[in-house]
Scaffold this motif. Structure first.
Motif, mmCIF file in Angstrom:
data_model
loop_
_atom_site.group_PDB
_atom_site.id
_atom_site.type_symbol
_atom_site.label_atom_id
_atom_site.label_comp_id
_atom_site.label_asym_id
_atom_site.label_seq_id
_atom_site.Cartn_x
_atom_site.Cartn_y
_atom_site.Cartn_z
ATOM 1 N N GLU A 255 0.817 -1.203 0.000
ATOM 2 C CA GLU A 255 0.000 0.000 0.000
ATOM 3 C C GLU A 255 0.853 1.257 0.000
ATOM 4 O OE1 GLU A 255 -2.486 -0.479 3.368
ATOM 5 O OE2 GLU A 255 -3.758 -2.027 2.445
ATOM 6 N N SER A 256 1.949 1.237 0.796
ATOM 7 C CA SER A 256 2.836 2.402 0.842
ATOM 8 C C SER A 256 3.478 2.652 -0.512
ATOM 9 C CB SER A 256 3.923 2.188 1.901
ATOM 10 O OG SER A 256 3.358 2.052 3.166
ATOM 11 N N VAL A 257 3.921 1.565 -1.153
ATOM 12 C CA VAL A 257 4.542 1.718 -2.480
ATOM 13 C C VAL A 257 3.523 2.234 -3.480
ATOM 14 C CG1 VAL A 257 5.627 0.475 -4.381
ATOM 15 C CG2 VAL A 257 6.300 -0.013 -2.010
ATOM 16 N N ALA A 258 2.240 1.745 -3.404
ATOM 17 C CA ALA A 258 1.194 2.174 -4.343
ATOM 18 C C ALA A 258 0.911 3.668 -4.187
ATOM 19 C CB ALA A 258 -0.076 1.358 -4.111
ATOM 20 N N ILE A 259 0.881 4.123 -2.945
ATOM 21 C CA ILE A 259 0.615 5.549 -2.706
ATOM 22 C C ILE A 259 1.726 6.396 -3.316
ATOM 23 C CG2 ILE A 259 0.439 7.301 -0.915
ATOM 24 C CD1 ILE A 259 -0.933 5.171 0.819
ATOM 25 N N GLN A 260 2.980 5.996 -3.080
ATOM 26 C CA GLN A 260 4.113 6.760 -3.639
ATOM 27 C C GLN A 260 4.083 6.736 -5.163
ATOM 28 O OE1 GLN A 260 7.831 5.552 -2.014
ATOM 29 N NE2 GLN A 260 7.163 5.782 0.124
ATOM 30 N N THR A 261 3.692 5.585 -5.728
ATOM 31 C CA THR A 261 3.654 5.472 -7.189
ATOM 32 C C THR A 261 2.566 6.371 -7.773
ATOM 33 O OG1 THR A 261 4.441 3.203 -7.012
ATOM 34 C CG2 THR A 261 3.436 3.846 -9.097
ATOM 35 N N ALA A 262 1.411 6.406 -7.106
ATOM 36 C CA ALA A 262 0.308 7.245 -7.592
ATOM 37 C C ALA A 262 0.703 8.711 -7.594
ATOM 38 C CB ALA A 262 -0.935 7.009 -6.727
ATOM 39 N N GLN A 263 1.375 9.137 -6.538
ATOM 40 C CA GLN A 263 1.818 10.532 -6.478
ATOM 41 C C GLN A 263 2.819 10.832 -7.591
ATOM 42 O OE1 GLN A 263 3.284 11.009 -2.524
ATOM 43 N NE2 GLN A 263 1.225 11.143 -1.593
ATOM 44 N N ALA A 264 3.740 9.893 -7.831
ATOM 45 C CA ALA A 264 4.731 10.101 -8.889
ATOM 46 C C ALA A 264 4.075 10.132 -10.259
ATOM 47 C CB ALA A 264 5.792 9.002 -8.827
ATOM 48 N N ALA A 265 3.031 9.271 -10.454
ATOM 49 C CA ALA A 265 2.356 9.235 -11.751
ATOM 50 C C ALA A 265 1.592 10.530 -12.002
ATOM 51 C CB ALA A 265 1.412 8.038 -11.798
ATOM 52 N N GLN A 266 1.031 11.081 -10.939
ATOM 53 C CA GLN A 266 0.265 12.314 -11.095
ATOM 54 C C GLN A 266 1.150 13.455 -11.561
ATOM 55 O OE1 GLN A 266 -1.789 13.382 -7.541
ATOM 56 N NE2 GLN A 266 -2.845 15.149 -8.457
ATOM 57 N N PHE A 267 2.415 13.451 -11.070
ATOM 58 C CA PHE A 267 3.338 14.528 -11.453
ATOM 59 C C PHE A 267 4.337 14.070 -12.525
ATOM 60 C CE2 PHE A 267 1.974 15.535 -7.130
ATOM 61 C CZ PHE A 267 1.544 16.837 -7.295
ATOM 62 N N GLN A 268 4.010 12.903 -13.135
ATOM 63 C CA GLN A 268 4.834 12.382 -14.218
ATOM 64 C C GLN A 268 6.324 12.276 -13.801
ATOM 65 O OE1 GLN A 268 4.153 14.759 -17.701
ATOM 66 N NE2 GLN A 268 1.994 14.100 -17.928
ATOM 67 N N GLN A 269 6.531 11.719 -12.605
ATOM 68 C CA GLN A 269 7.901 11.534 -12.071
ATOM 69 C C GLN A 269 8.158 10.064 -11.743
ATOM 70 O OE1 GLN A 269 8.026 14.079 -8.665
ATOM 71 N NE2 GLN A 269 8.225 15.975 -9.876
ATOM 72 N N VAL A 270 7.579 9.210 -12.577
ATOM 73 C CA VAL A 270 7.702 7.773 -12.321
ATOM 74 C C VAL A 270 9.160 7.313 -12.380
ATOM 75 C CG1 VAL A 270 7.025 5.487 -13.155
ATOM 76 C CG2 VAL A 270 5.380 7.380 -13.191
ATOM 77 N N GLY A 271 9.941 7.905 -13.252
ATOM 78 C CA GLY A 271 11.347 7.478 -13.379
ATOM 79 C C GLY A 271 12.166 7.671 -12.114
ATOM 80 N N GLN A 272 11.740 8.586 -11.251
ATOM 81 C CA GLN A 272 12.491 8.822 -10.010
ATOM 82 C C GLN A 272 12.235 7.753 -8.960
ATOM 83 O OE1 GLN A 272 11.496 12.747 -8.682
ATOM 84 N NE2 GLN A 272 12.288 13.775 -10.534
ATOM 85 N N LEU A 273 11.262 6.843 -9.227
ATOM 86 C CA LEU A 273 10.979 5.792 -8.240
ATOM 87 C C LEU A 273 12.022 4.683 -8.209
ATOM 88 C CD1 LEU A 273 7.133 5.434 -8.840
ATOM 89 C CD2 LEU A 273 8.282 6.555 -6.907
ATOM 90 N N LYS A 274 12.893 4.643 -9.208
ATOM 91 C CA LYS A 274 13.893 3.564 -9.271
ATOM 92 C C LYS A 274 14.747 3.509 -8.009
ATOM 93 C CE LYS A 274 16.741 0.510 -11.025
ATOM 94 N NZ LYS A 274 16.392 -0.905 -11.078
ATOM 95 N N ASN A 275 15.274 4.631 -7.570
ATOM 96 C CA ASN A 275 16.129 4.662 -6.370
ATOM 97 C C ASN A 275 15.356 4.259 -5.137
ATOM 98 O OD1 ASN A 275 18.321 5.514 -7.881
ATOM 99 N ND2 ASN A 275 17.896 7.697 -7.561
ATOM 100 N N ILE A 276 14.078 4.707 -5.089
ATOM 101 C CA ILE A 276 13.268 4.366 -3.908
ATOM 102 C C ILE A 276 13.023 2.863 -3.870
ATOM 103 C CG2 ILE A 276 11.018 4.701 -2.799
ATOM 104 C CD1 ILE A 276 10.967 7.503 -4.019
ATOM 105 N N PHE A 277 12.719 2.275 -5.017
ATOM 106 C CA PHE A 277 12.469 0.836 -5.070
ATOM 107 C C PHE A 277 13.724 0.037 -4.680
ATOM 108 C CE2 PHE A 277 8.680 0.889 -8.278
ATOM 109 C CZ PHE A 277 7.954 1.616 -7.352
ATOM 110 N N ASP A 278 14.881 0.528 -5.118
ATOM 111 C CA ASP A 278 16.130 -0.181 -4.755
ATOM 112 C C ASP A 278 16.338 -0.185 -3.246
ATOM 113 O OD1 ASP A 278 16.658 -0.739 -7.382
ATOM 114 O OD2 ASP A 278 18.034 0.972 -7.672
ATOM 115 N N GLN A 279 16.075 0.927 -2.621
ATOM 116 C CA GLN A 279 16.233 1.001 -1.164
ATOM 117 C C GLN A 279 15.239 0.087 -0.450
ATOM 118 O OE1 GLN A 279 16.078 5.058 0.128
ATOM 119 N NE2 GLN A 279 17.725 5.734 -1.255
ATOM 120 N N ILE A 280 13.978 0.069 -0.987
ATOM 121 C CA ILE A 280 12.974 -0.809 -0.364
ATOM 122 C C ILE A 280 13.404 -2.268 -0.478
ATOM 123 C CG2 ILE A 280 10.603 -1.631 -0.581
ATOM 124 C CD1 ILE A 280 9.819 1.219 -1.412
ATOM 125 N N ALA A 281 13.924 -2.678 -1.629
ATOM 126 C CA ALA A 281 14.362 -4.070 -1.831
ATOM 127 C C ALA A 281 15.539 -4.405 -0.912
ATOM 128 C CB ALA A 281 14.742 -4.288 -3.286
#
Length: 846
Positions: A47-73
C-alpha cells in the motif's frame, strides 16, 4: 526400577498437560501467528509503495521511483523484485529480476497471493498501471524447515524441555523424600551418632545415604540433610598413596560395590575422600551390614576414622627423607667434582703442580720398591711469550688448551699429564724406560707440530729423564728433565733431548741451577734433604682443619712464590720454595683458638701470642723434615731486607735466602689484598704501591719488580686459579661437612646430628658466612632441645639446600673441564640467605 520409572511417568504426564495447554492457547489466538504477521507487513508495504507510485504518476515523475524501489528491496530481504507495469502491460520501473520472477503469473489475474501481490493505480478514474511485488514463499520446502518456521517448533521445544525439567526435579524430590531407613532411627539415636567424633553414615539397600551424622557432614562440607538420598559411590572418593599407580578417582565405587556384594563386615579399609576443603582426607572405614529380625539385610552402617593428620605427617616425613636422600647424593656428587677441581688446572684440565708432586712421589716410591722403570718428560711451548704479546692472552690460553688436549689425547691412561706452570707441562710415564719415553715425547712433538691453533703454528721443546739415569729422588729427576728442556731450547727448539744426551761439561746461560748441567754433586744427599710431599699435604690439611683461611692464604702465597721464582731457581729449589710457602704459617697450629679465631683486630698482647707461631713452626718443620734449607727458608722469611731492628743478629740483604725473600713479598701482598672481617682488602694497585714504598727496607727491590711483573702477567691471563682457590677450598670443606650432616640425619642419631651441625656452624662463622652459621646454630639448638623430628628433618634439608646453593656455584665450566652443575630451586623462605651465602663464598660481605 521404581525409583526411576515413577519420575519418568510423572514427567510424561505433566508434559502431556503442557502440550494440551499450548494447543488451547493457539486456538484462542494467544500464540502469535507468525505467517499472518508477515502477510500484514507485506500488505502494508504494498500500500505504501502504491501511494508513492500514484503521487509520482500524477506529477509524471515515475522514473524517479527507481532509487526508492532499490532502497525498499535492500531493506526487505523477503522482497525478491518490485516493478510498475502500465495499463498496456509494459514495465516502467523494475527492481530485481522481476520479469523472471513474475513470468509464470497469469497477467489477466488481478488478485494477489502471499508471494505475488498487485495493487492497481487509478488516475482520473482510469487504470493507469499496477504495482507488482514478488516475495519469497512463507514456507520453504521440507518438513523440518517448515516446522522450524511454524508453531510446531515452539511446541516441540516447550514440551521436550518441560519433560527434562520435570524428570530431573521429580527424581531429586522423590529421592530426598523417600528415606525408609531413616524412619527406623529414633531421634535419640541420631543425637548419639552426632556426638561421635568419627564419621557415621547409614545406607539403604540401594547404597544410598539414609542418615549421616554431624562428623561426616563436616568432613564432606555439606549439611547432613543434603547428603540424604545420594549414592555413596558417587561421593568424591579418591585414590590413596598406598594404592596402585593405576588407581583412579573411581576406586571408591569399586570398594563400595565389593562391600555390598560380600555382605560381610569389613574393617580398616583405607580410602581417600575430597570433601569441602581443598586438601583430601585419608579415612579408615569400617563397614557393617544392618540385619533385620528375619535375617535380611536392610542396609549398612559405615564408620570413618580420619587419619589425615597422621597420614599427612607420615607423608611429609617420607618426602623429607626422600629430599634428604637426593640432597645427599647431590652433595656427594658435587664434592667429587670439587675434589677433581682441586687437583686440576682450571684452564687446561690437566693435573696441577701439587697433584703432580703427590703422584710423582707415590710412583717414585713404587718404582724403587718394585724395580720397574719410571720416566719423566718436561715440555715448554716455543715462543709462547711472543704469542701473548702479538695476539693477546686469550689466544695464548687457547694455545695452552690446544697443547693440553693434544697431550691428553696422545698419552696412555696410566700416564699423568700435568701443567707445571705457565706454558710448561710435565708428563709422568710409569713402566716406561728412557728409550720408550723418548719415543713417546717424539710422538707428542709431532702431533703438536702437525696441527695449528687459531691459525698459529705451535711447536714444543721436550726434555726427558728417567729413574735409571741415577737421580737420587724425584725432584732430581724433574730437574734433569728441566735441564734437558733448556738444552732443547738452546739447540733450536722443537726437539726432544734426553738426559743421557747432555754432555757433562755443557753450560747454558740463564739456566737456573749449577754451572755444569751434569754436575751430579749439586744436590745434597737425598737422605738429608728428602721432603715427602705426603707429609706436607698432611700438615696443610691439619692447618686447614684448624684455620681454613690460613691454609688458603698459604696456598695462594705458594702459587705466587713459584710464579715469581721461575727463571731464578732450579726445579728442585722451586719445589723446596713451594713447600716452604705452604708451611710458612704452620706454627699457627699452636696458637690458642681465642686468638687465632678472633673475628676482630688483635690487641698488642694477642699479637705477641701470634708471633710465637714462628718458633712453633720452626720446631714442627725441624721435627718433620731433615732439611736445614727448608727450615732456614721458613724461619728467615720474617727478616727485613734492610735489617731487622728488634733482632739485629738476623741476616739482611742478600744474606737472606732467596726463597725467604720471595715468601716475604708474596706473604705481605696476599695479606694486603685479602679481606678480613674487620677490614676490606686493598686493591692490587695499592698493594703494589706499598711493596714499592717498603723496597730496600723490608723487601728486596729487584724481587719486588719481578713479583709485580709476575702478578700483572698472571692476572692478565685467565689461566690461573687466583682467588678462586679460596672459594673451592671453602666450598669443599663445607661440602664434606654437609655430607656428614646428611648421613647423621639419615641415622637419626641426635647426638651425632647435633655435633655435625655444630662443626658446620663453626666453619661458617670462621668464613663469615652468616646465613649458614645461623641456620646451623638453629639446627644444633633444636637438636639439643628435643624438637619434633619432622621439623628437624625440614631444618636439615633447608640447611643442606642453603649450603648447596652457596657452594655449588664454585664448580666452574671451563673449556677443558666441563663440569655439569645442576641449578636447584632454593627452598621457600631461603633465597636471600642462599644468595648471601653465595656472595660470602665469593669473597663479598653479607
Amino acid at each position: 526400577m521404581k525409583r526411576i520409572y515413577l519420575p519418568l511417568r510423572l514427567a510424561a504426564g505433566l508434559s502431556s498437560l503442557t502440550l494440551s495447554l499450548l494447543f488451547v492457547a493457539q486456538s484462542l489466538g494467544i500464540v502469535p501467528d507468525r505467517e499472518g504477521a508477515i502477510l500484514d507487513g507485506r500488505k502494508s508495504l504494498c500500500e505504501s509503495v502504491a501511494i508513492q507510485t500514484a503521487q509520482a504518476a500524477q506529477f509524471q515523475q515515475v522514473g524517479q521511483l527507481k532509487n526508492i524501489f532499490d532502497q525498499i528491496a535492500t531493506r526487505n530481504p523477503d522482497l525478491l523484485s518490485l516493478a510498475i507495469r502500465d495499463a498496456q502491460g509494459e514495465l516502467l520501473v523494475e527492481t530485481g529480476n522481476h520479469s523472471v520472477g513474475w513470468g509464470d503469473v497469469d497477467a489477466a489475474r488481478q488478485d494477489s497471493t502471499p508471494t505475488h501481490m498487485r495493487v492497481p493505480i487509478m488516475l482520473e478514474d482510469k487504470l493507469w498501471g499496477t504495482v507488482e511485488m514478488h516475495y519469497q514463499p512463507l514456507r520453504t520446502a521440507g518438513f523440518w524447515t517448515s516446522a522450524k518456521n511454524s508453531v510446531l517448533h515452539l511446541i516441540v521445544f516447550v514440551v521436550g524441555g518441560a519433560f527434562v525439567v520435570y524428570f530431573v526435579y521429580l527424581s531429586f524430590i522423590l529421592r530426598r523424600t523417600k528415606t525408609r531407613a531413616t524412619d527406623s532411627v529414633p531421634h535419640r539415636v541420631r543425637a548419639a551418632l552426632d556426638s561421635l567424633a568419627e564419621g557415621v553414615i547409614i545406607l539403604d539397600q540401594d547404597q544410598r545415604i539414609a542418615l549421616a551424622n554431624a562428623a561426616f557432614a563436616k568432613l564432606s562440607g555439606k549439611a547432613a540433610g543434603d547428603l540424604q538420598g545420594e549414592k555413596v559411590a558417587d561421593l568424591p572418593w579418591i585414590a590413596t598413596e598406598d594404592e596402585d599407580d593405576d588407581a583412579t578417582d573411581g576406586t571408591g565405587a569399586e570398594v563400595w560395590s565389593k562391600a555390598a556384594e560380600s555382605g560381610d563386615a569389613q574393617h580398616g579399609i583405607i580410602m581417600g575422600y575430597r570433601g569441602g576443603g581443598t586438601r583430601p582426607h585419608t579415612l579408615s572405614m569400617n563397614y557393617t551390614p544392618i540385619v533385620s529380625d528375619d535375617g535380611g539385610v536392610r542396609g549398612t552402617m559405615a564408620t570413618f576414622d580420619n587419619l589425615t593428620n597422621v597420614e599427612r605427617r607420615n607423608s611429609q616425613l617420607r618426602k623429607m627423607l626422600s629430599r634428604l636422600k637426593r640432597s645427599k647424593e647431590e652433595i656427594r656428587k658435587r664434592n667429587r667434582e670439587l675434589q677433581d677441581l682441586a687437583t686440576q688446572d682450571p684452564l687446561t684440565g690437566c693435573a696441577n703442580r701439587r697433584t703432580l708432586f703427590g703422584d710423582l712421589e707415590r710412583l717414585w716410591s713404587a718404582a724403587k720398591r718394585y724395580e720397574y722403570p719410571l720416566s719423566c718428560v718436561m715440555l715448554d711451548i716455543d715462543h709462547f711469550k711472543s704469542v701473548n704479546d702479538r695476539f693477546g692472552h686469550a689466544v695464548g690460553d687457547q694455545v695452552l688448551q690446544h697443547v693440553a688436549a693434544t697431550l691428553k689425547t696422545a698419552a696412555r691412561d696410566s700416564d699423568l699429564v700435568a701443567r707445571y706452570g705457565g706454558e710448561e707441562f710435565c708428563i709422568l710415564l710409569p713402566h716406561t724406560d728412557l728409550d720408550s719415553a723418548v719415543q713417546a715425547a717424539e710422538k707428542f712433538r709431532k702431533m703438536i707440530e702437525a696441527t695449528s691453533c687459531a691459525g698459529i703454528k705451535v711447536t714444543v721443546s721436550f726434555g726427558v729423564s728417567s729413574l735409571s739415569l741415577g737421580a737420587k729422588d724425584f725432584r732430581e729427576m724433574l730437574e734433569q728433565a728441566d735441564k734437558c728442556l733448556y738444552v732443547a731450547k738452546r739447540g733450536g727448539r722443537n726437539r726432544v733431548v734426553a738426559w743421557d744426551q747432555v754432555p757433562a761439561d755443557m753450560e747454558i746461560a740463564g739456566a737456573a741451577g749449577s754451572p755444569g748441567l751434569r754436575d751430579d754433586t749439586s744436590t745434597p744427599d737425598a737422605a738429608e734433604t728428602a721432603i715427602p710431599f705426603r707429609a706436607v699435604t698432611g700438615l696443610l690439611s691439619a692447618l686447614a682443619y684448624r684455620h681454613a683461611d690460613t691454609a688458603e692464604h698459604s696456598r695462594r702465597v705458594a702459587d705466587l712464590c713459584v710464579a715469581t721464582a721461575s727463571g731464578l731457581m732450579s726445579v728442585a729449589e722451586c719445589y723446596e720454595l713451594e713447600v716452604a710457602a705452604l708451611l710458612h704459617d704452620i706454627g699457627k697450629l699452636g696458637v690458642p683458638d681465642a686468638v687465632l679465631l678472633k673475628p676482630g683486630p688483635l690487641t698488642p698482647e694477642e699479637w705477641t701470642v701470634i708471633r710465637s707461631h714462628e718458633r712453633i713452626g720452626e720446631e714442627i718443620i725441624s721435627a718433620a723434615f731433615s732439611s736445614e734449607t727448608l727450615t732456614e727458608t721458613i724461619t728467615q722469611h720474617h727478616c727485613s731486607f734492610g735489617g731487622t731492628p728488634h733482632s739485629p743478629d738476623l741476616p739482611s740483604g742478600e744474606a737472606i735466602p732467596l726463597g725467604s725473600r720471595i715468601i716475604t713479598i708474596a706473604d705481605a701482598y696476599d695479606a694486603m689484598v685479602s679481606d678480613r672481617c674487620y677490614r676490606k682488602g686493598r686493591t692490587r694497585k695499592e698493594a703494589f704501591a706499598e711493596l714499592v714504598r717498603c723496597s730496600g727496607t723490608q723487601f728486596d727491590p729487584k724481587l719486588v719488580e719481578k713479583f709485580i711483573a709476575t702478578v700483572l702477567a698472571r692476572d692478565d691471563s685467565r689461566s690461573q686459579d687466583g682467588d678462586l682457590n679460596m672459594s673451592k677450598q671453602t666450598a669443599l670443606r663445607i661440602g664434606v661437612q654437609v655430607e656428614g650432616l646428611a648421613n647423621a640425619a639419615d641415622s637419626r642419631d641426635r647426638q651425632k646430628w647435633a655435633a655435625t651441625a655444630g662443626r658446620l656452624n663453626a666453619t661458617a662463622i670462621q668464613h663469615g658466612i652468616v646465613p649458614i652459621a645461623e641456620a646451623a646454630a638453629a639446627l644444633e639448638h633444636s637438636l639439643m632441645n628435643g624438637i619434633d623430628e619432622l621439623m628437624l628433618m625440614e631444618m636439615t634439608a633447608d640447611l643442606i639446600d642453603l649450603c648447596r646453593t652457596g657452594y655449588g656455584a664454585y664448580i666452574p665450566k671451563s673449556p677443558a673441564l666441563d663440569v655439569a652443575s645442576e641449578s636447584k630451586a632454593t627452598p621457600a623462605g631461603t633465597p636471600r640467605a642462599a644468595a648471601a651465602a653465595s656472595a660470602v663464598l665469593a669473597g663479598s660481605t653479607v
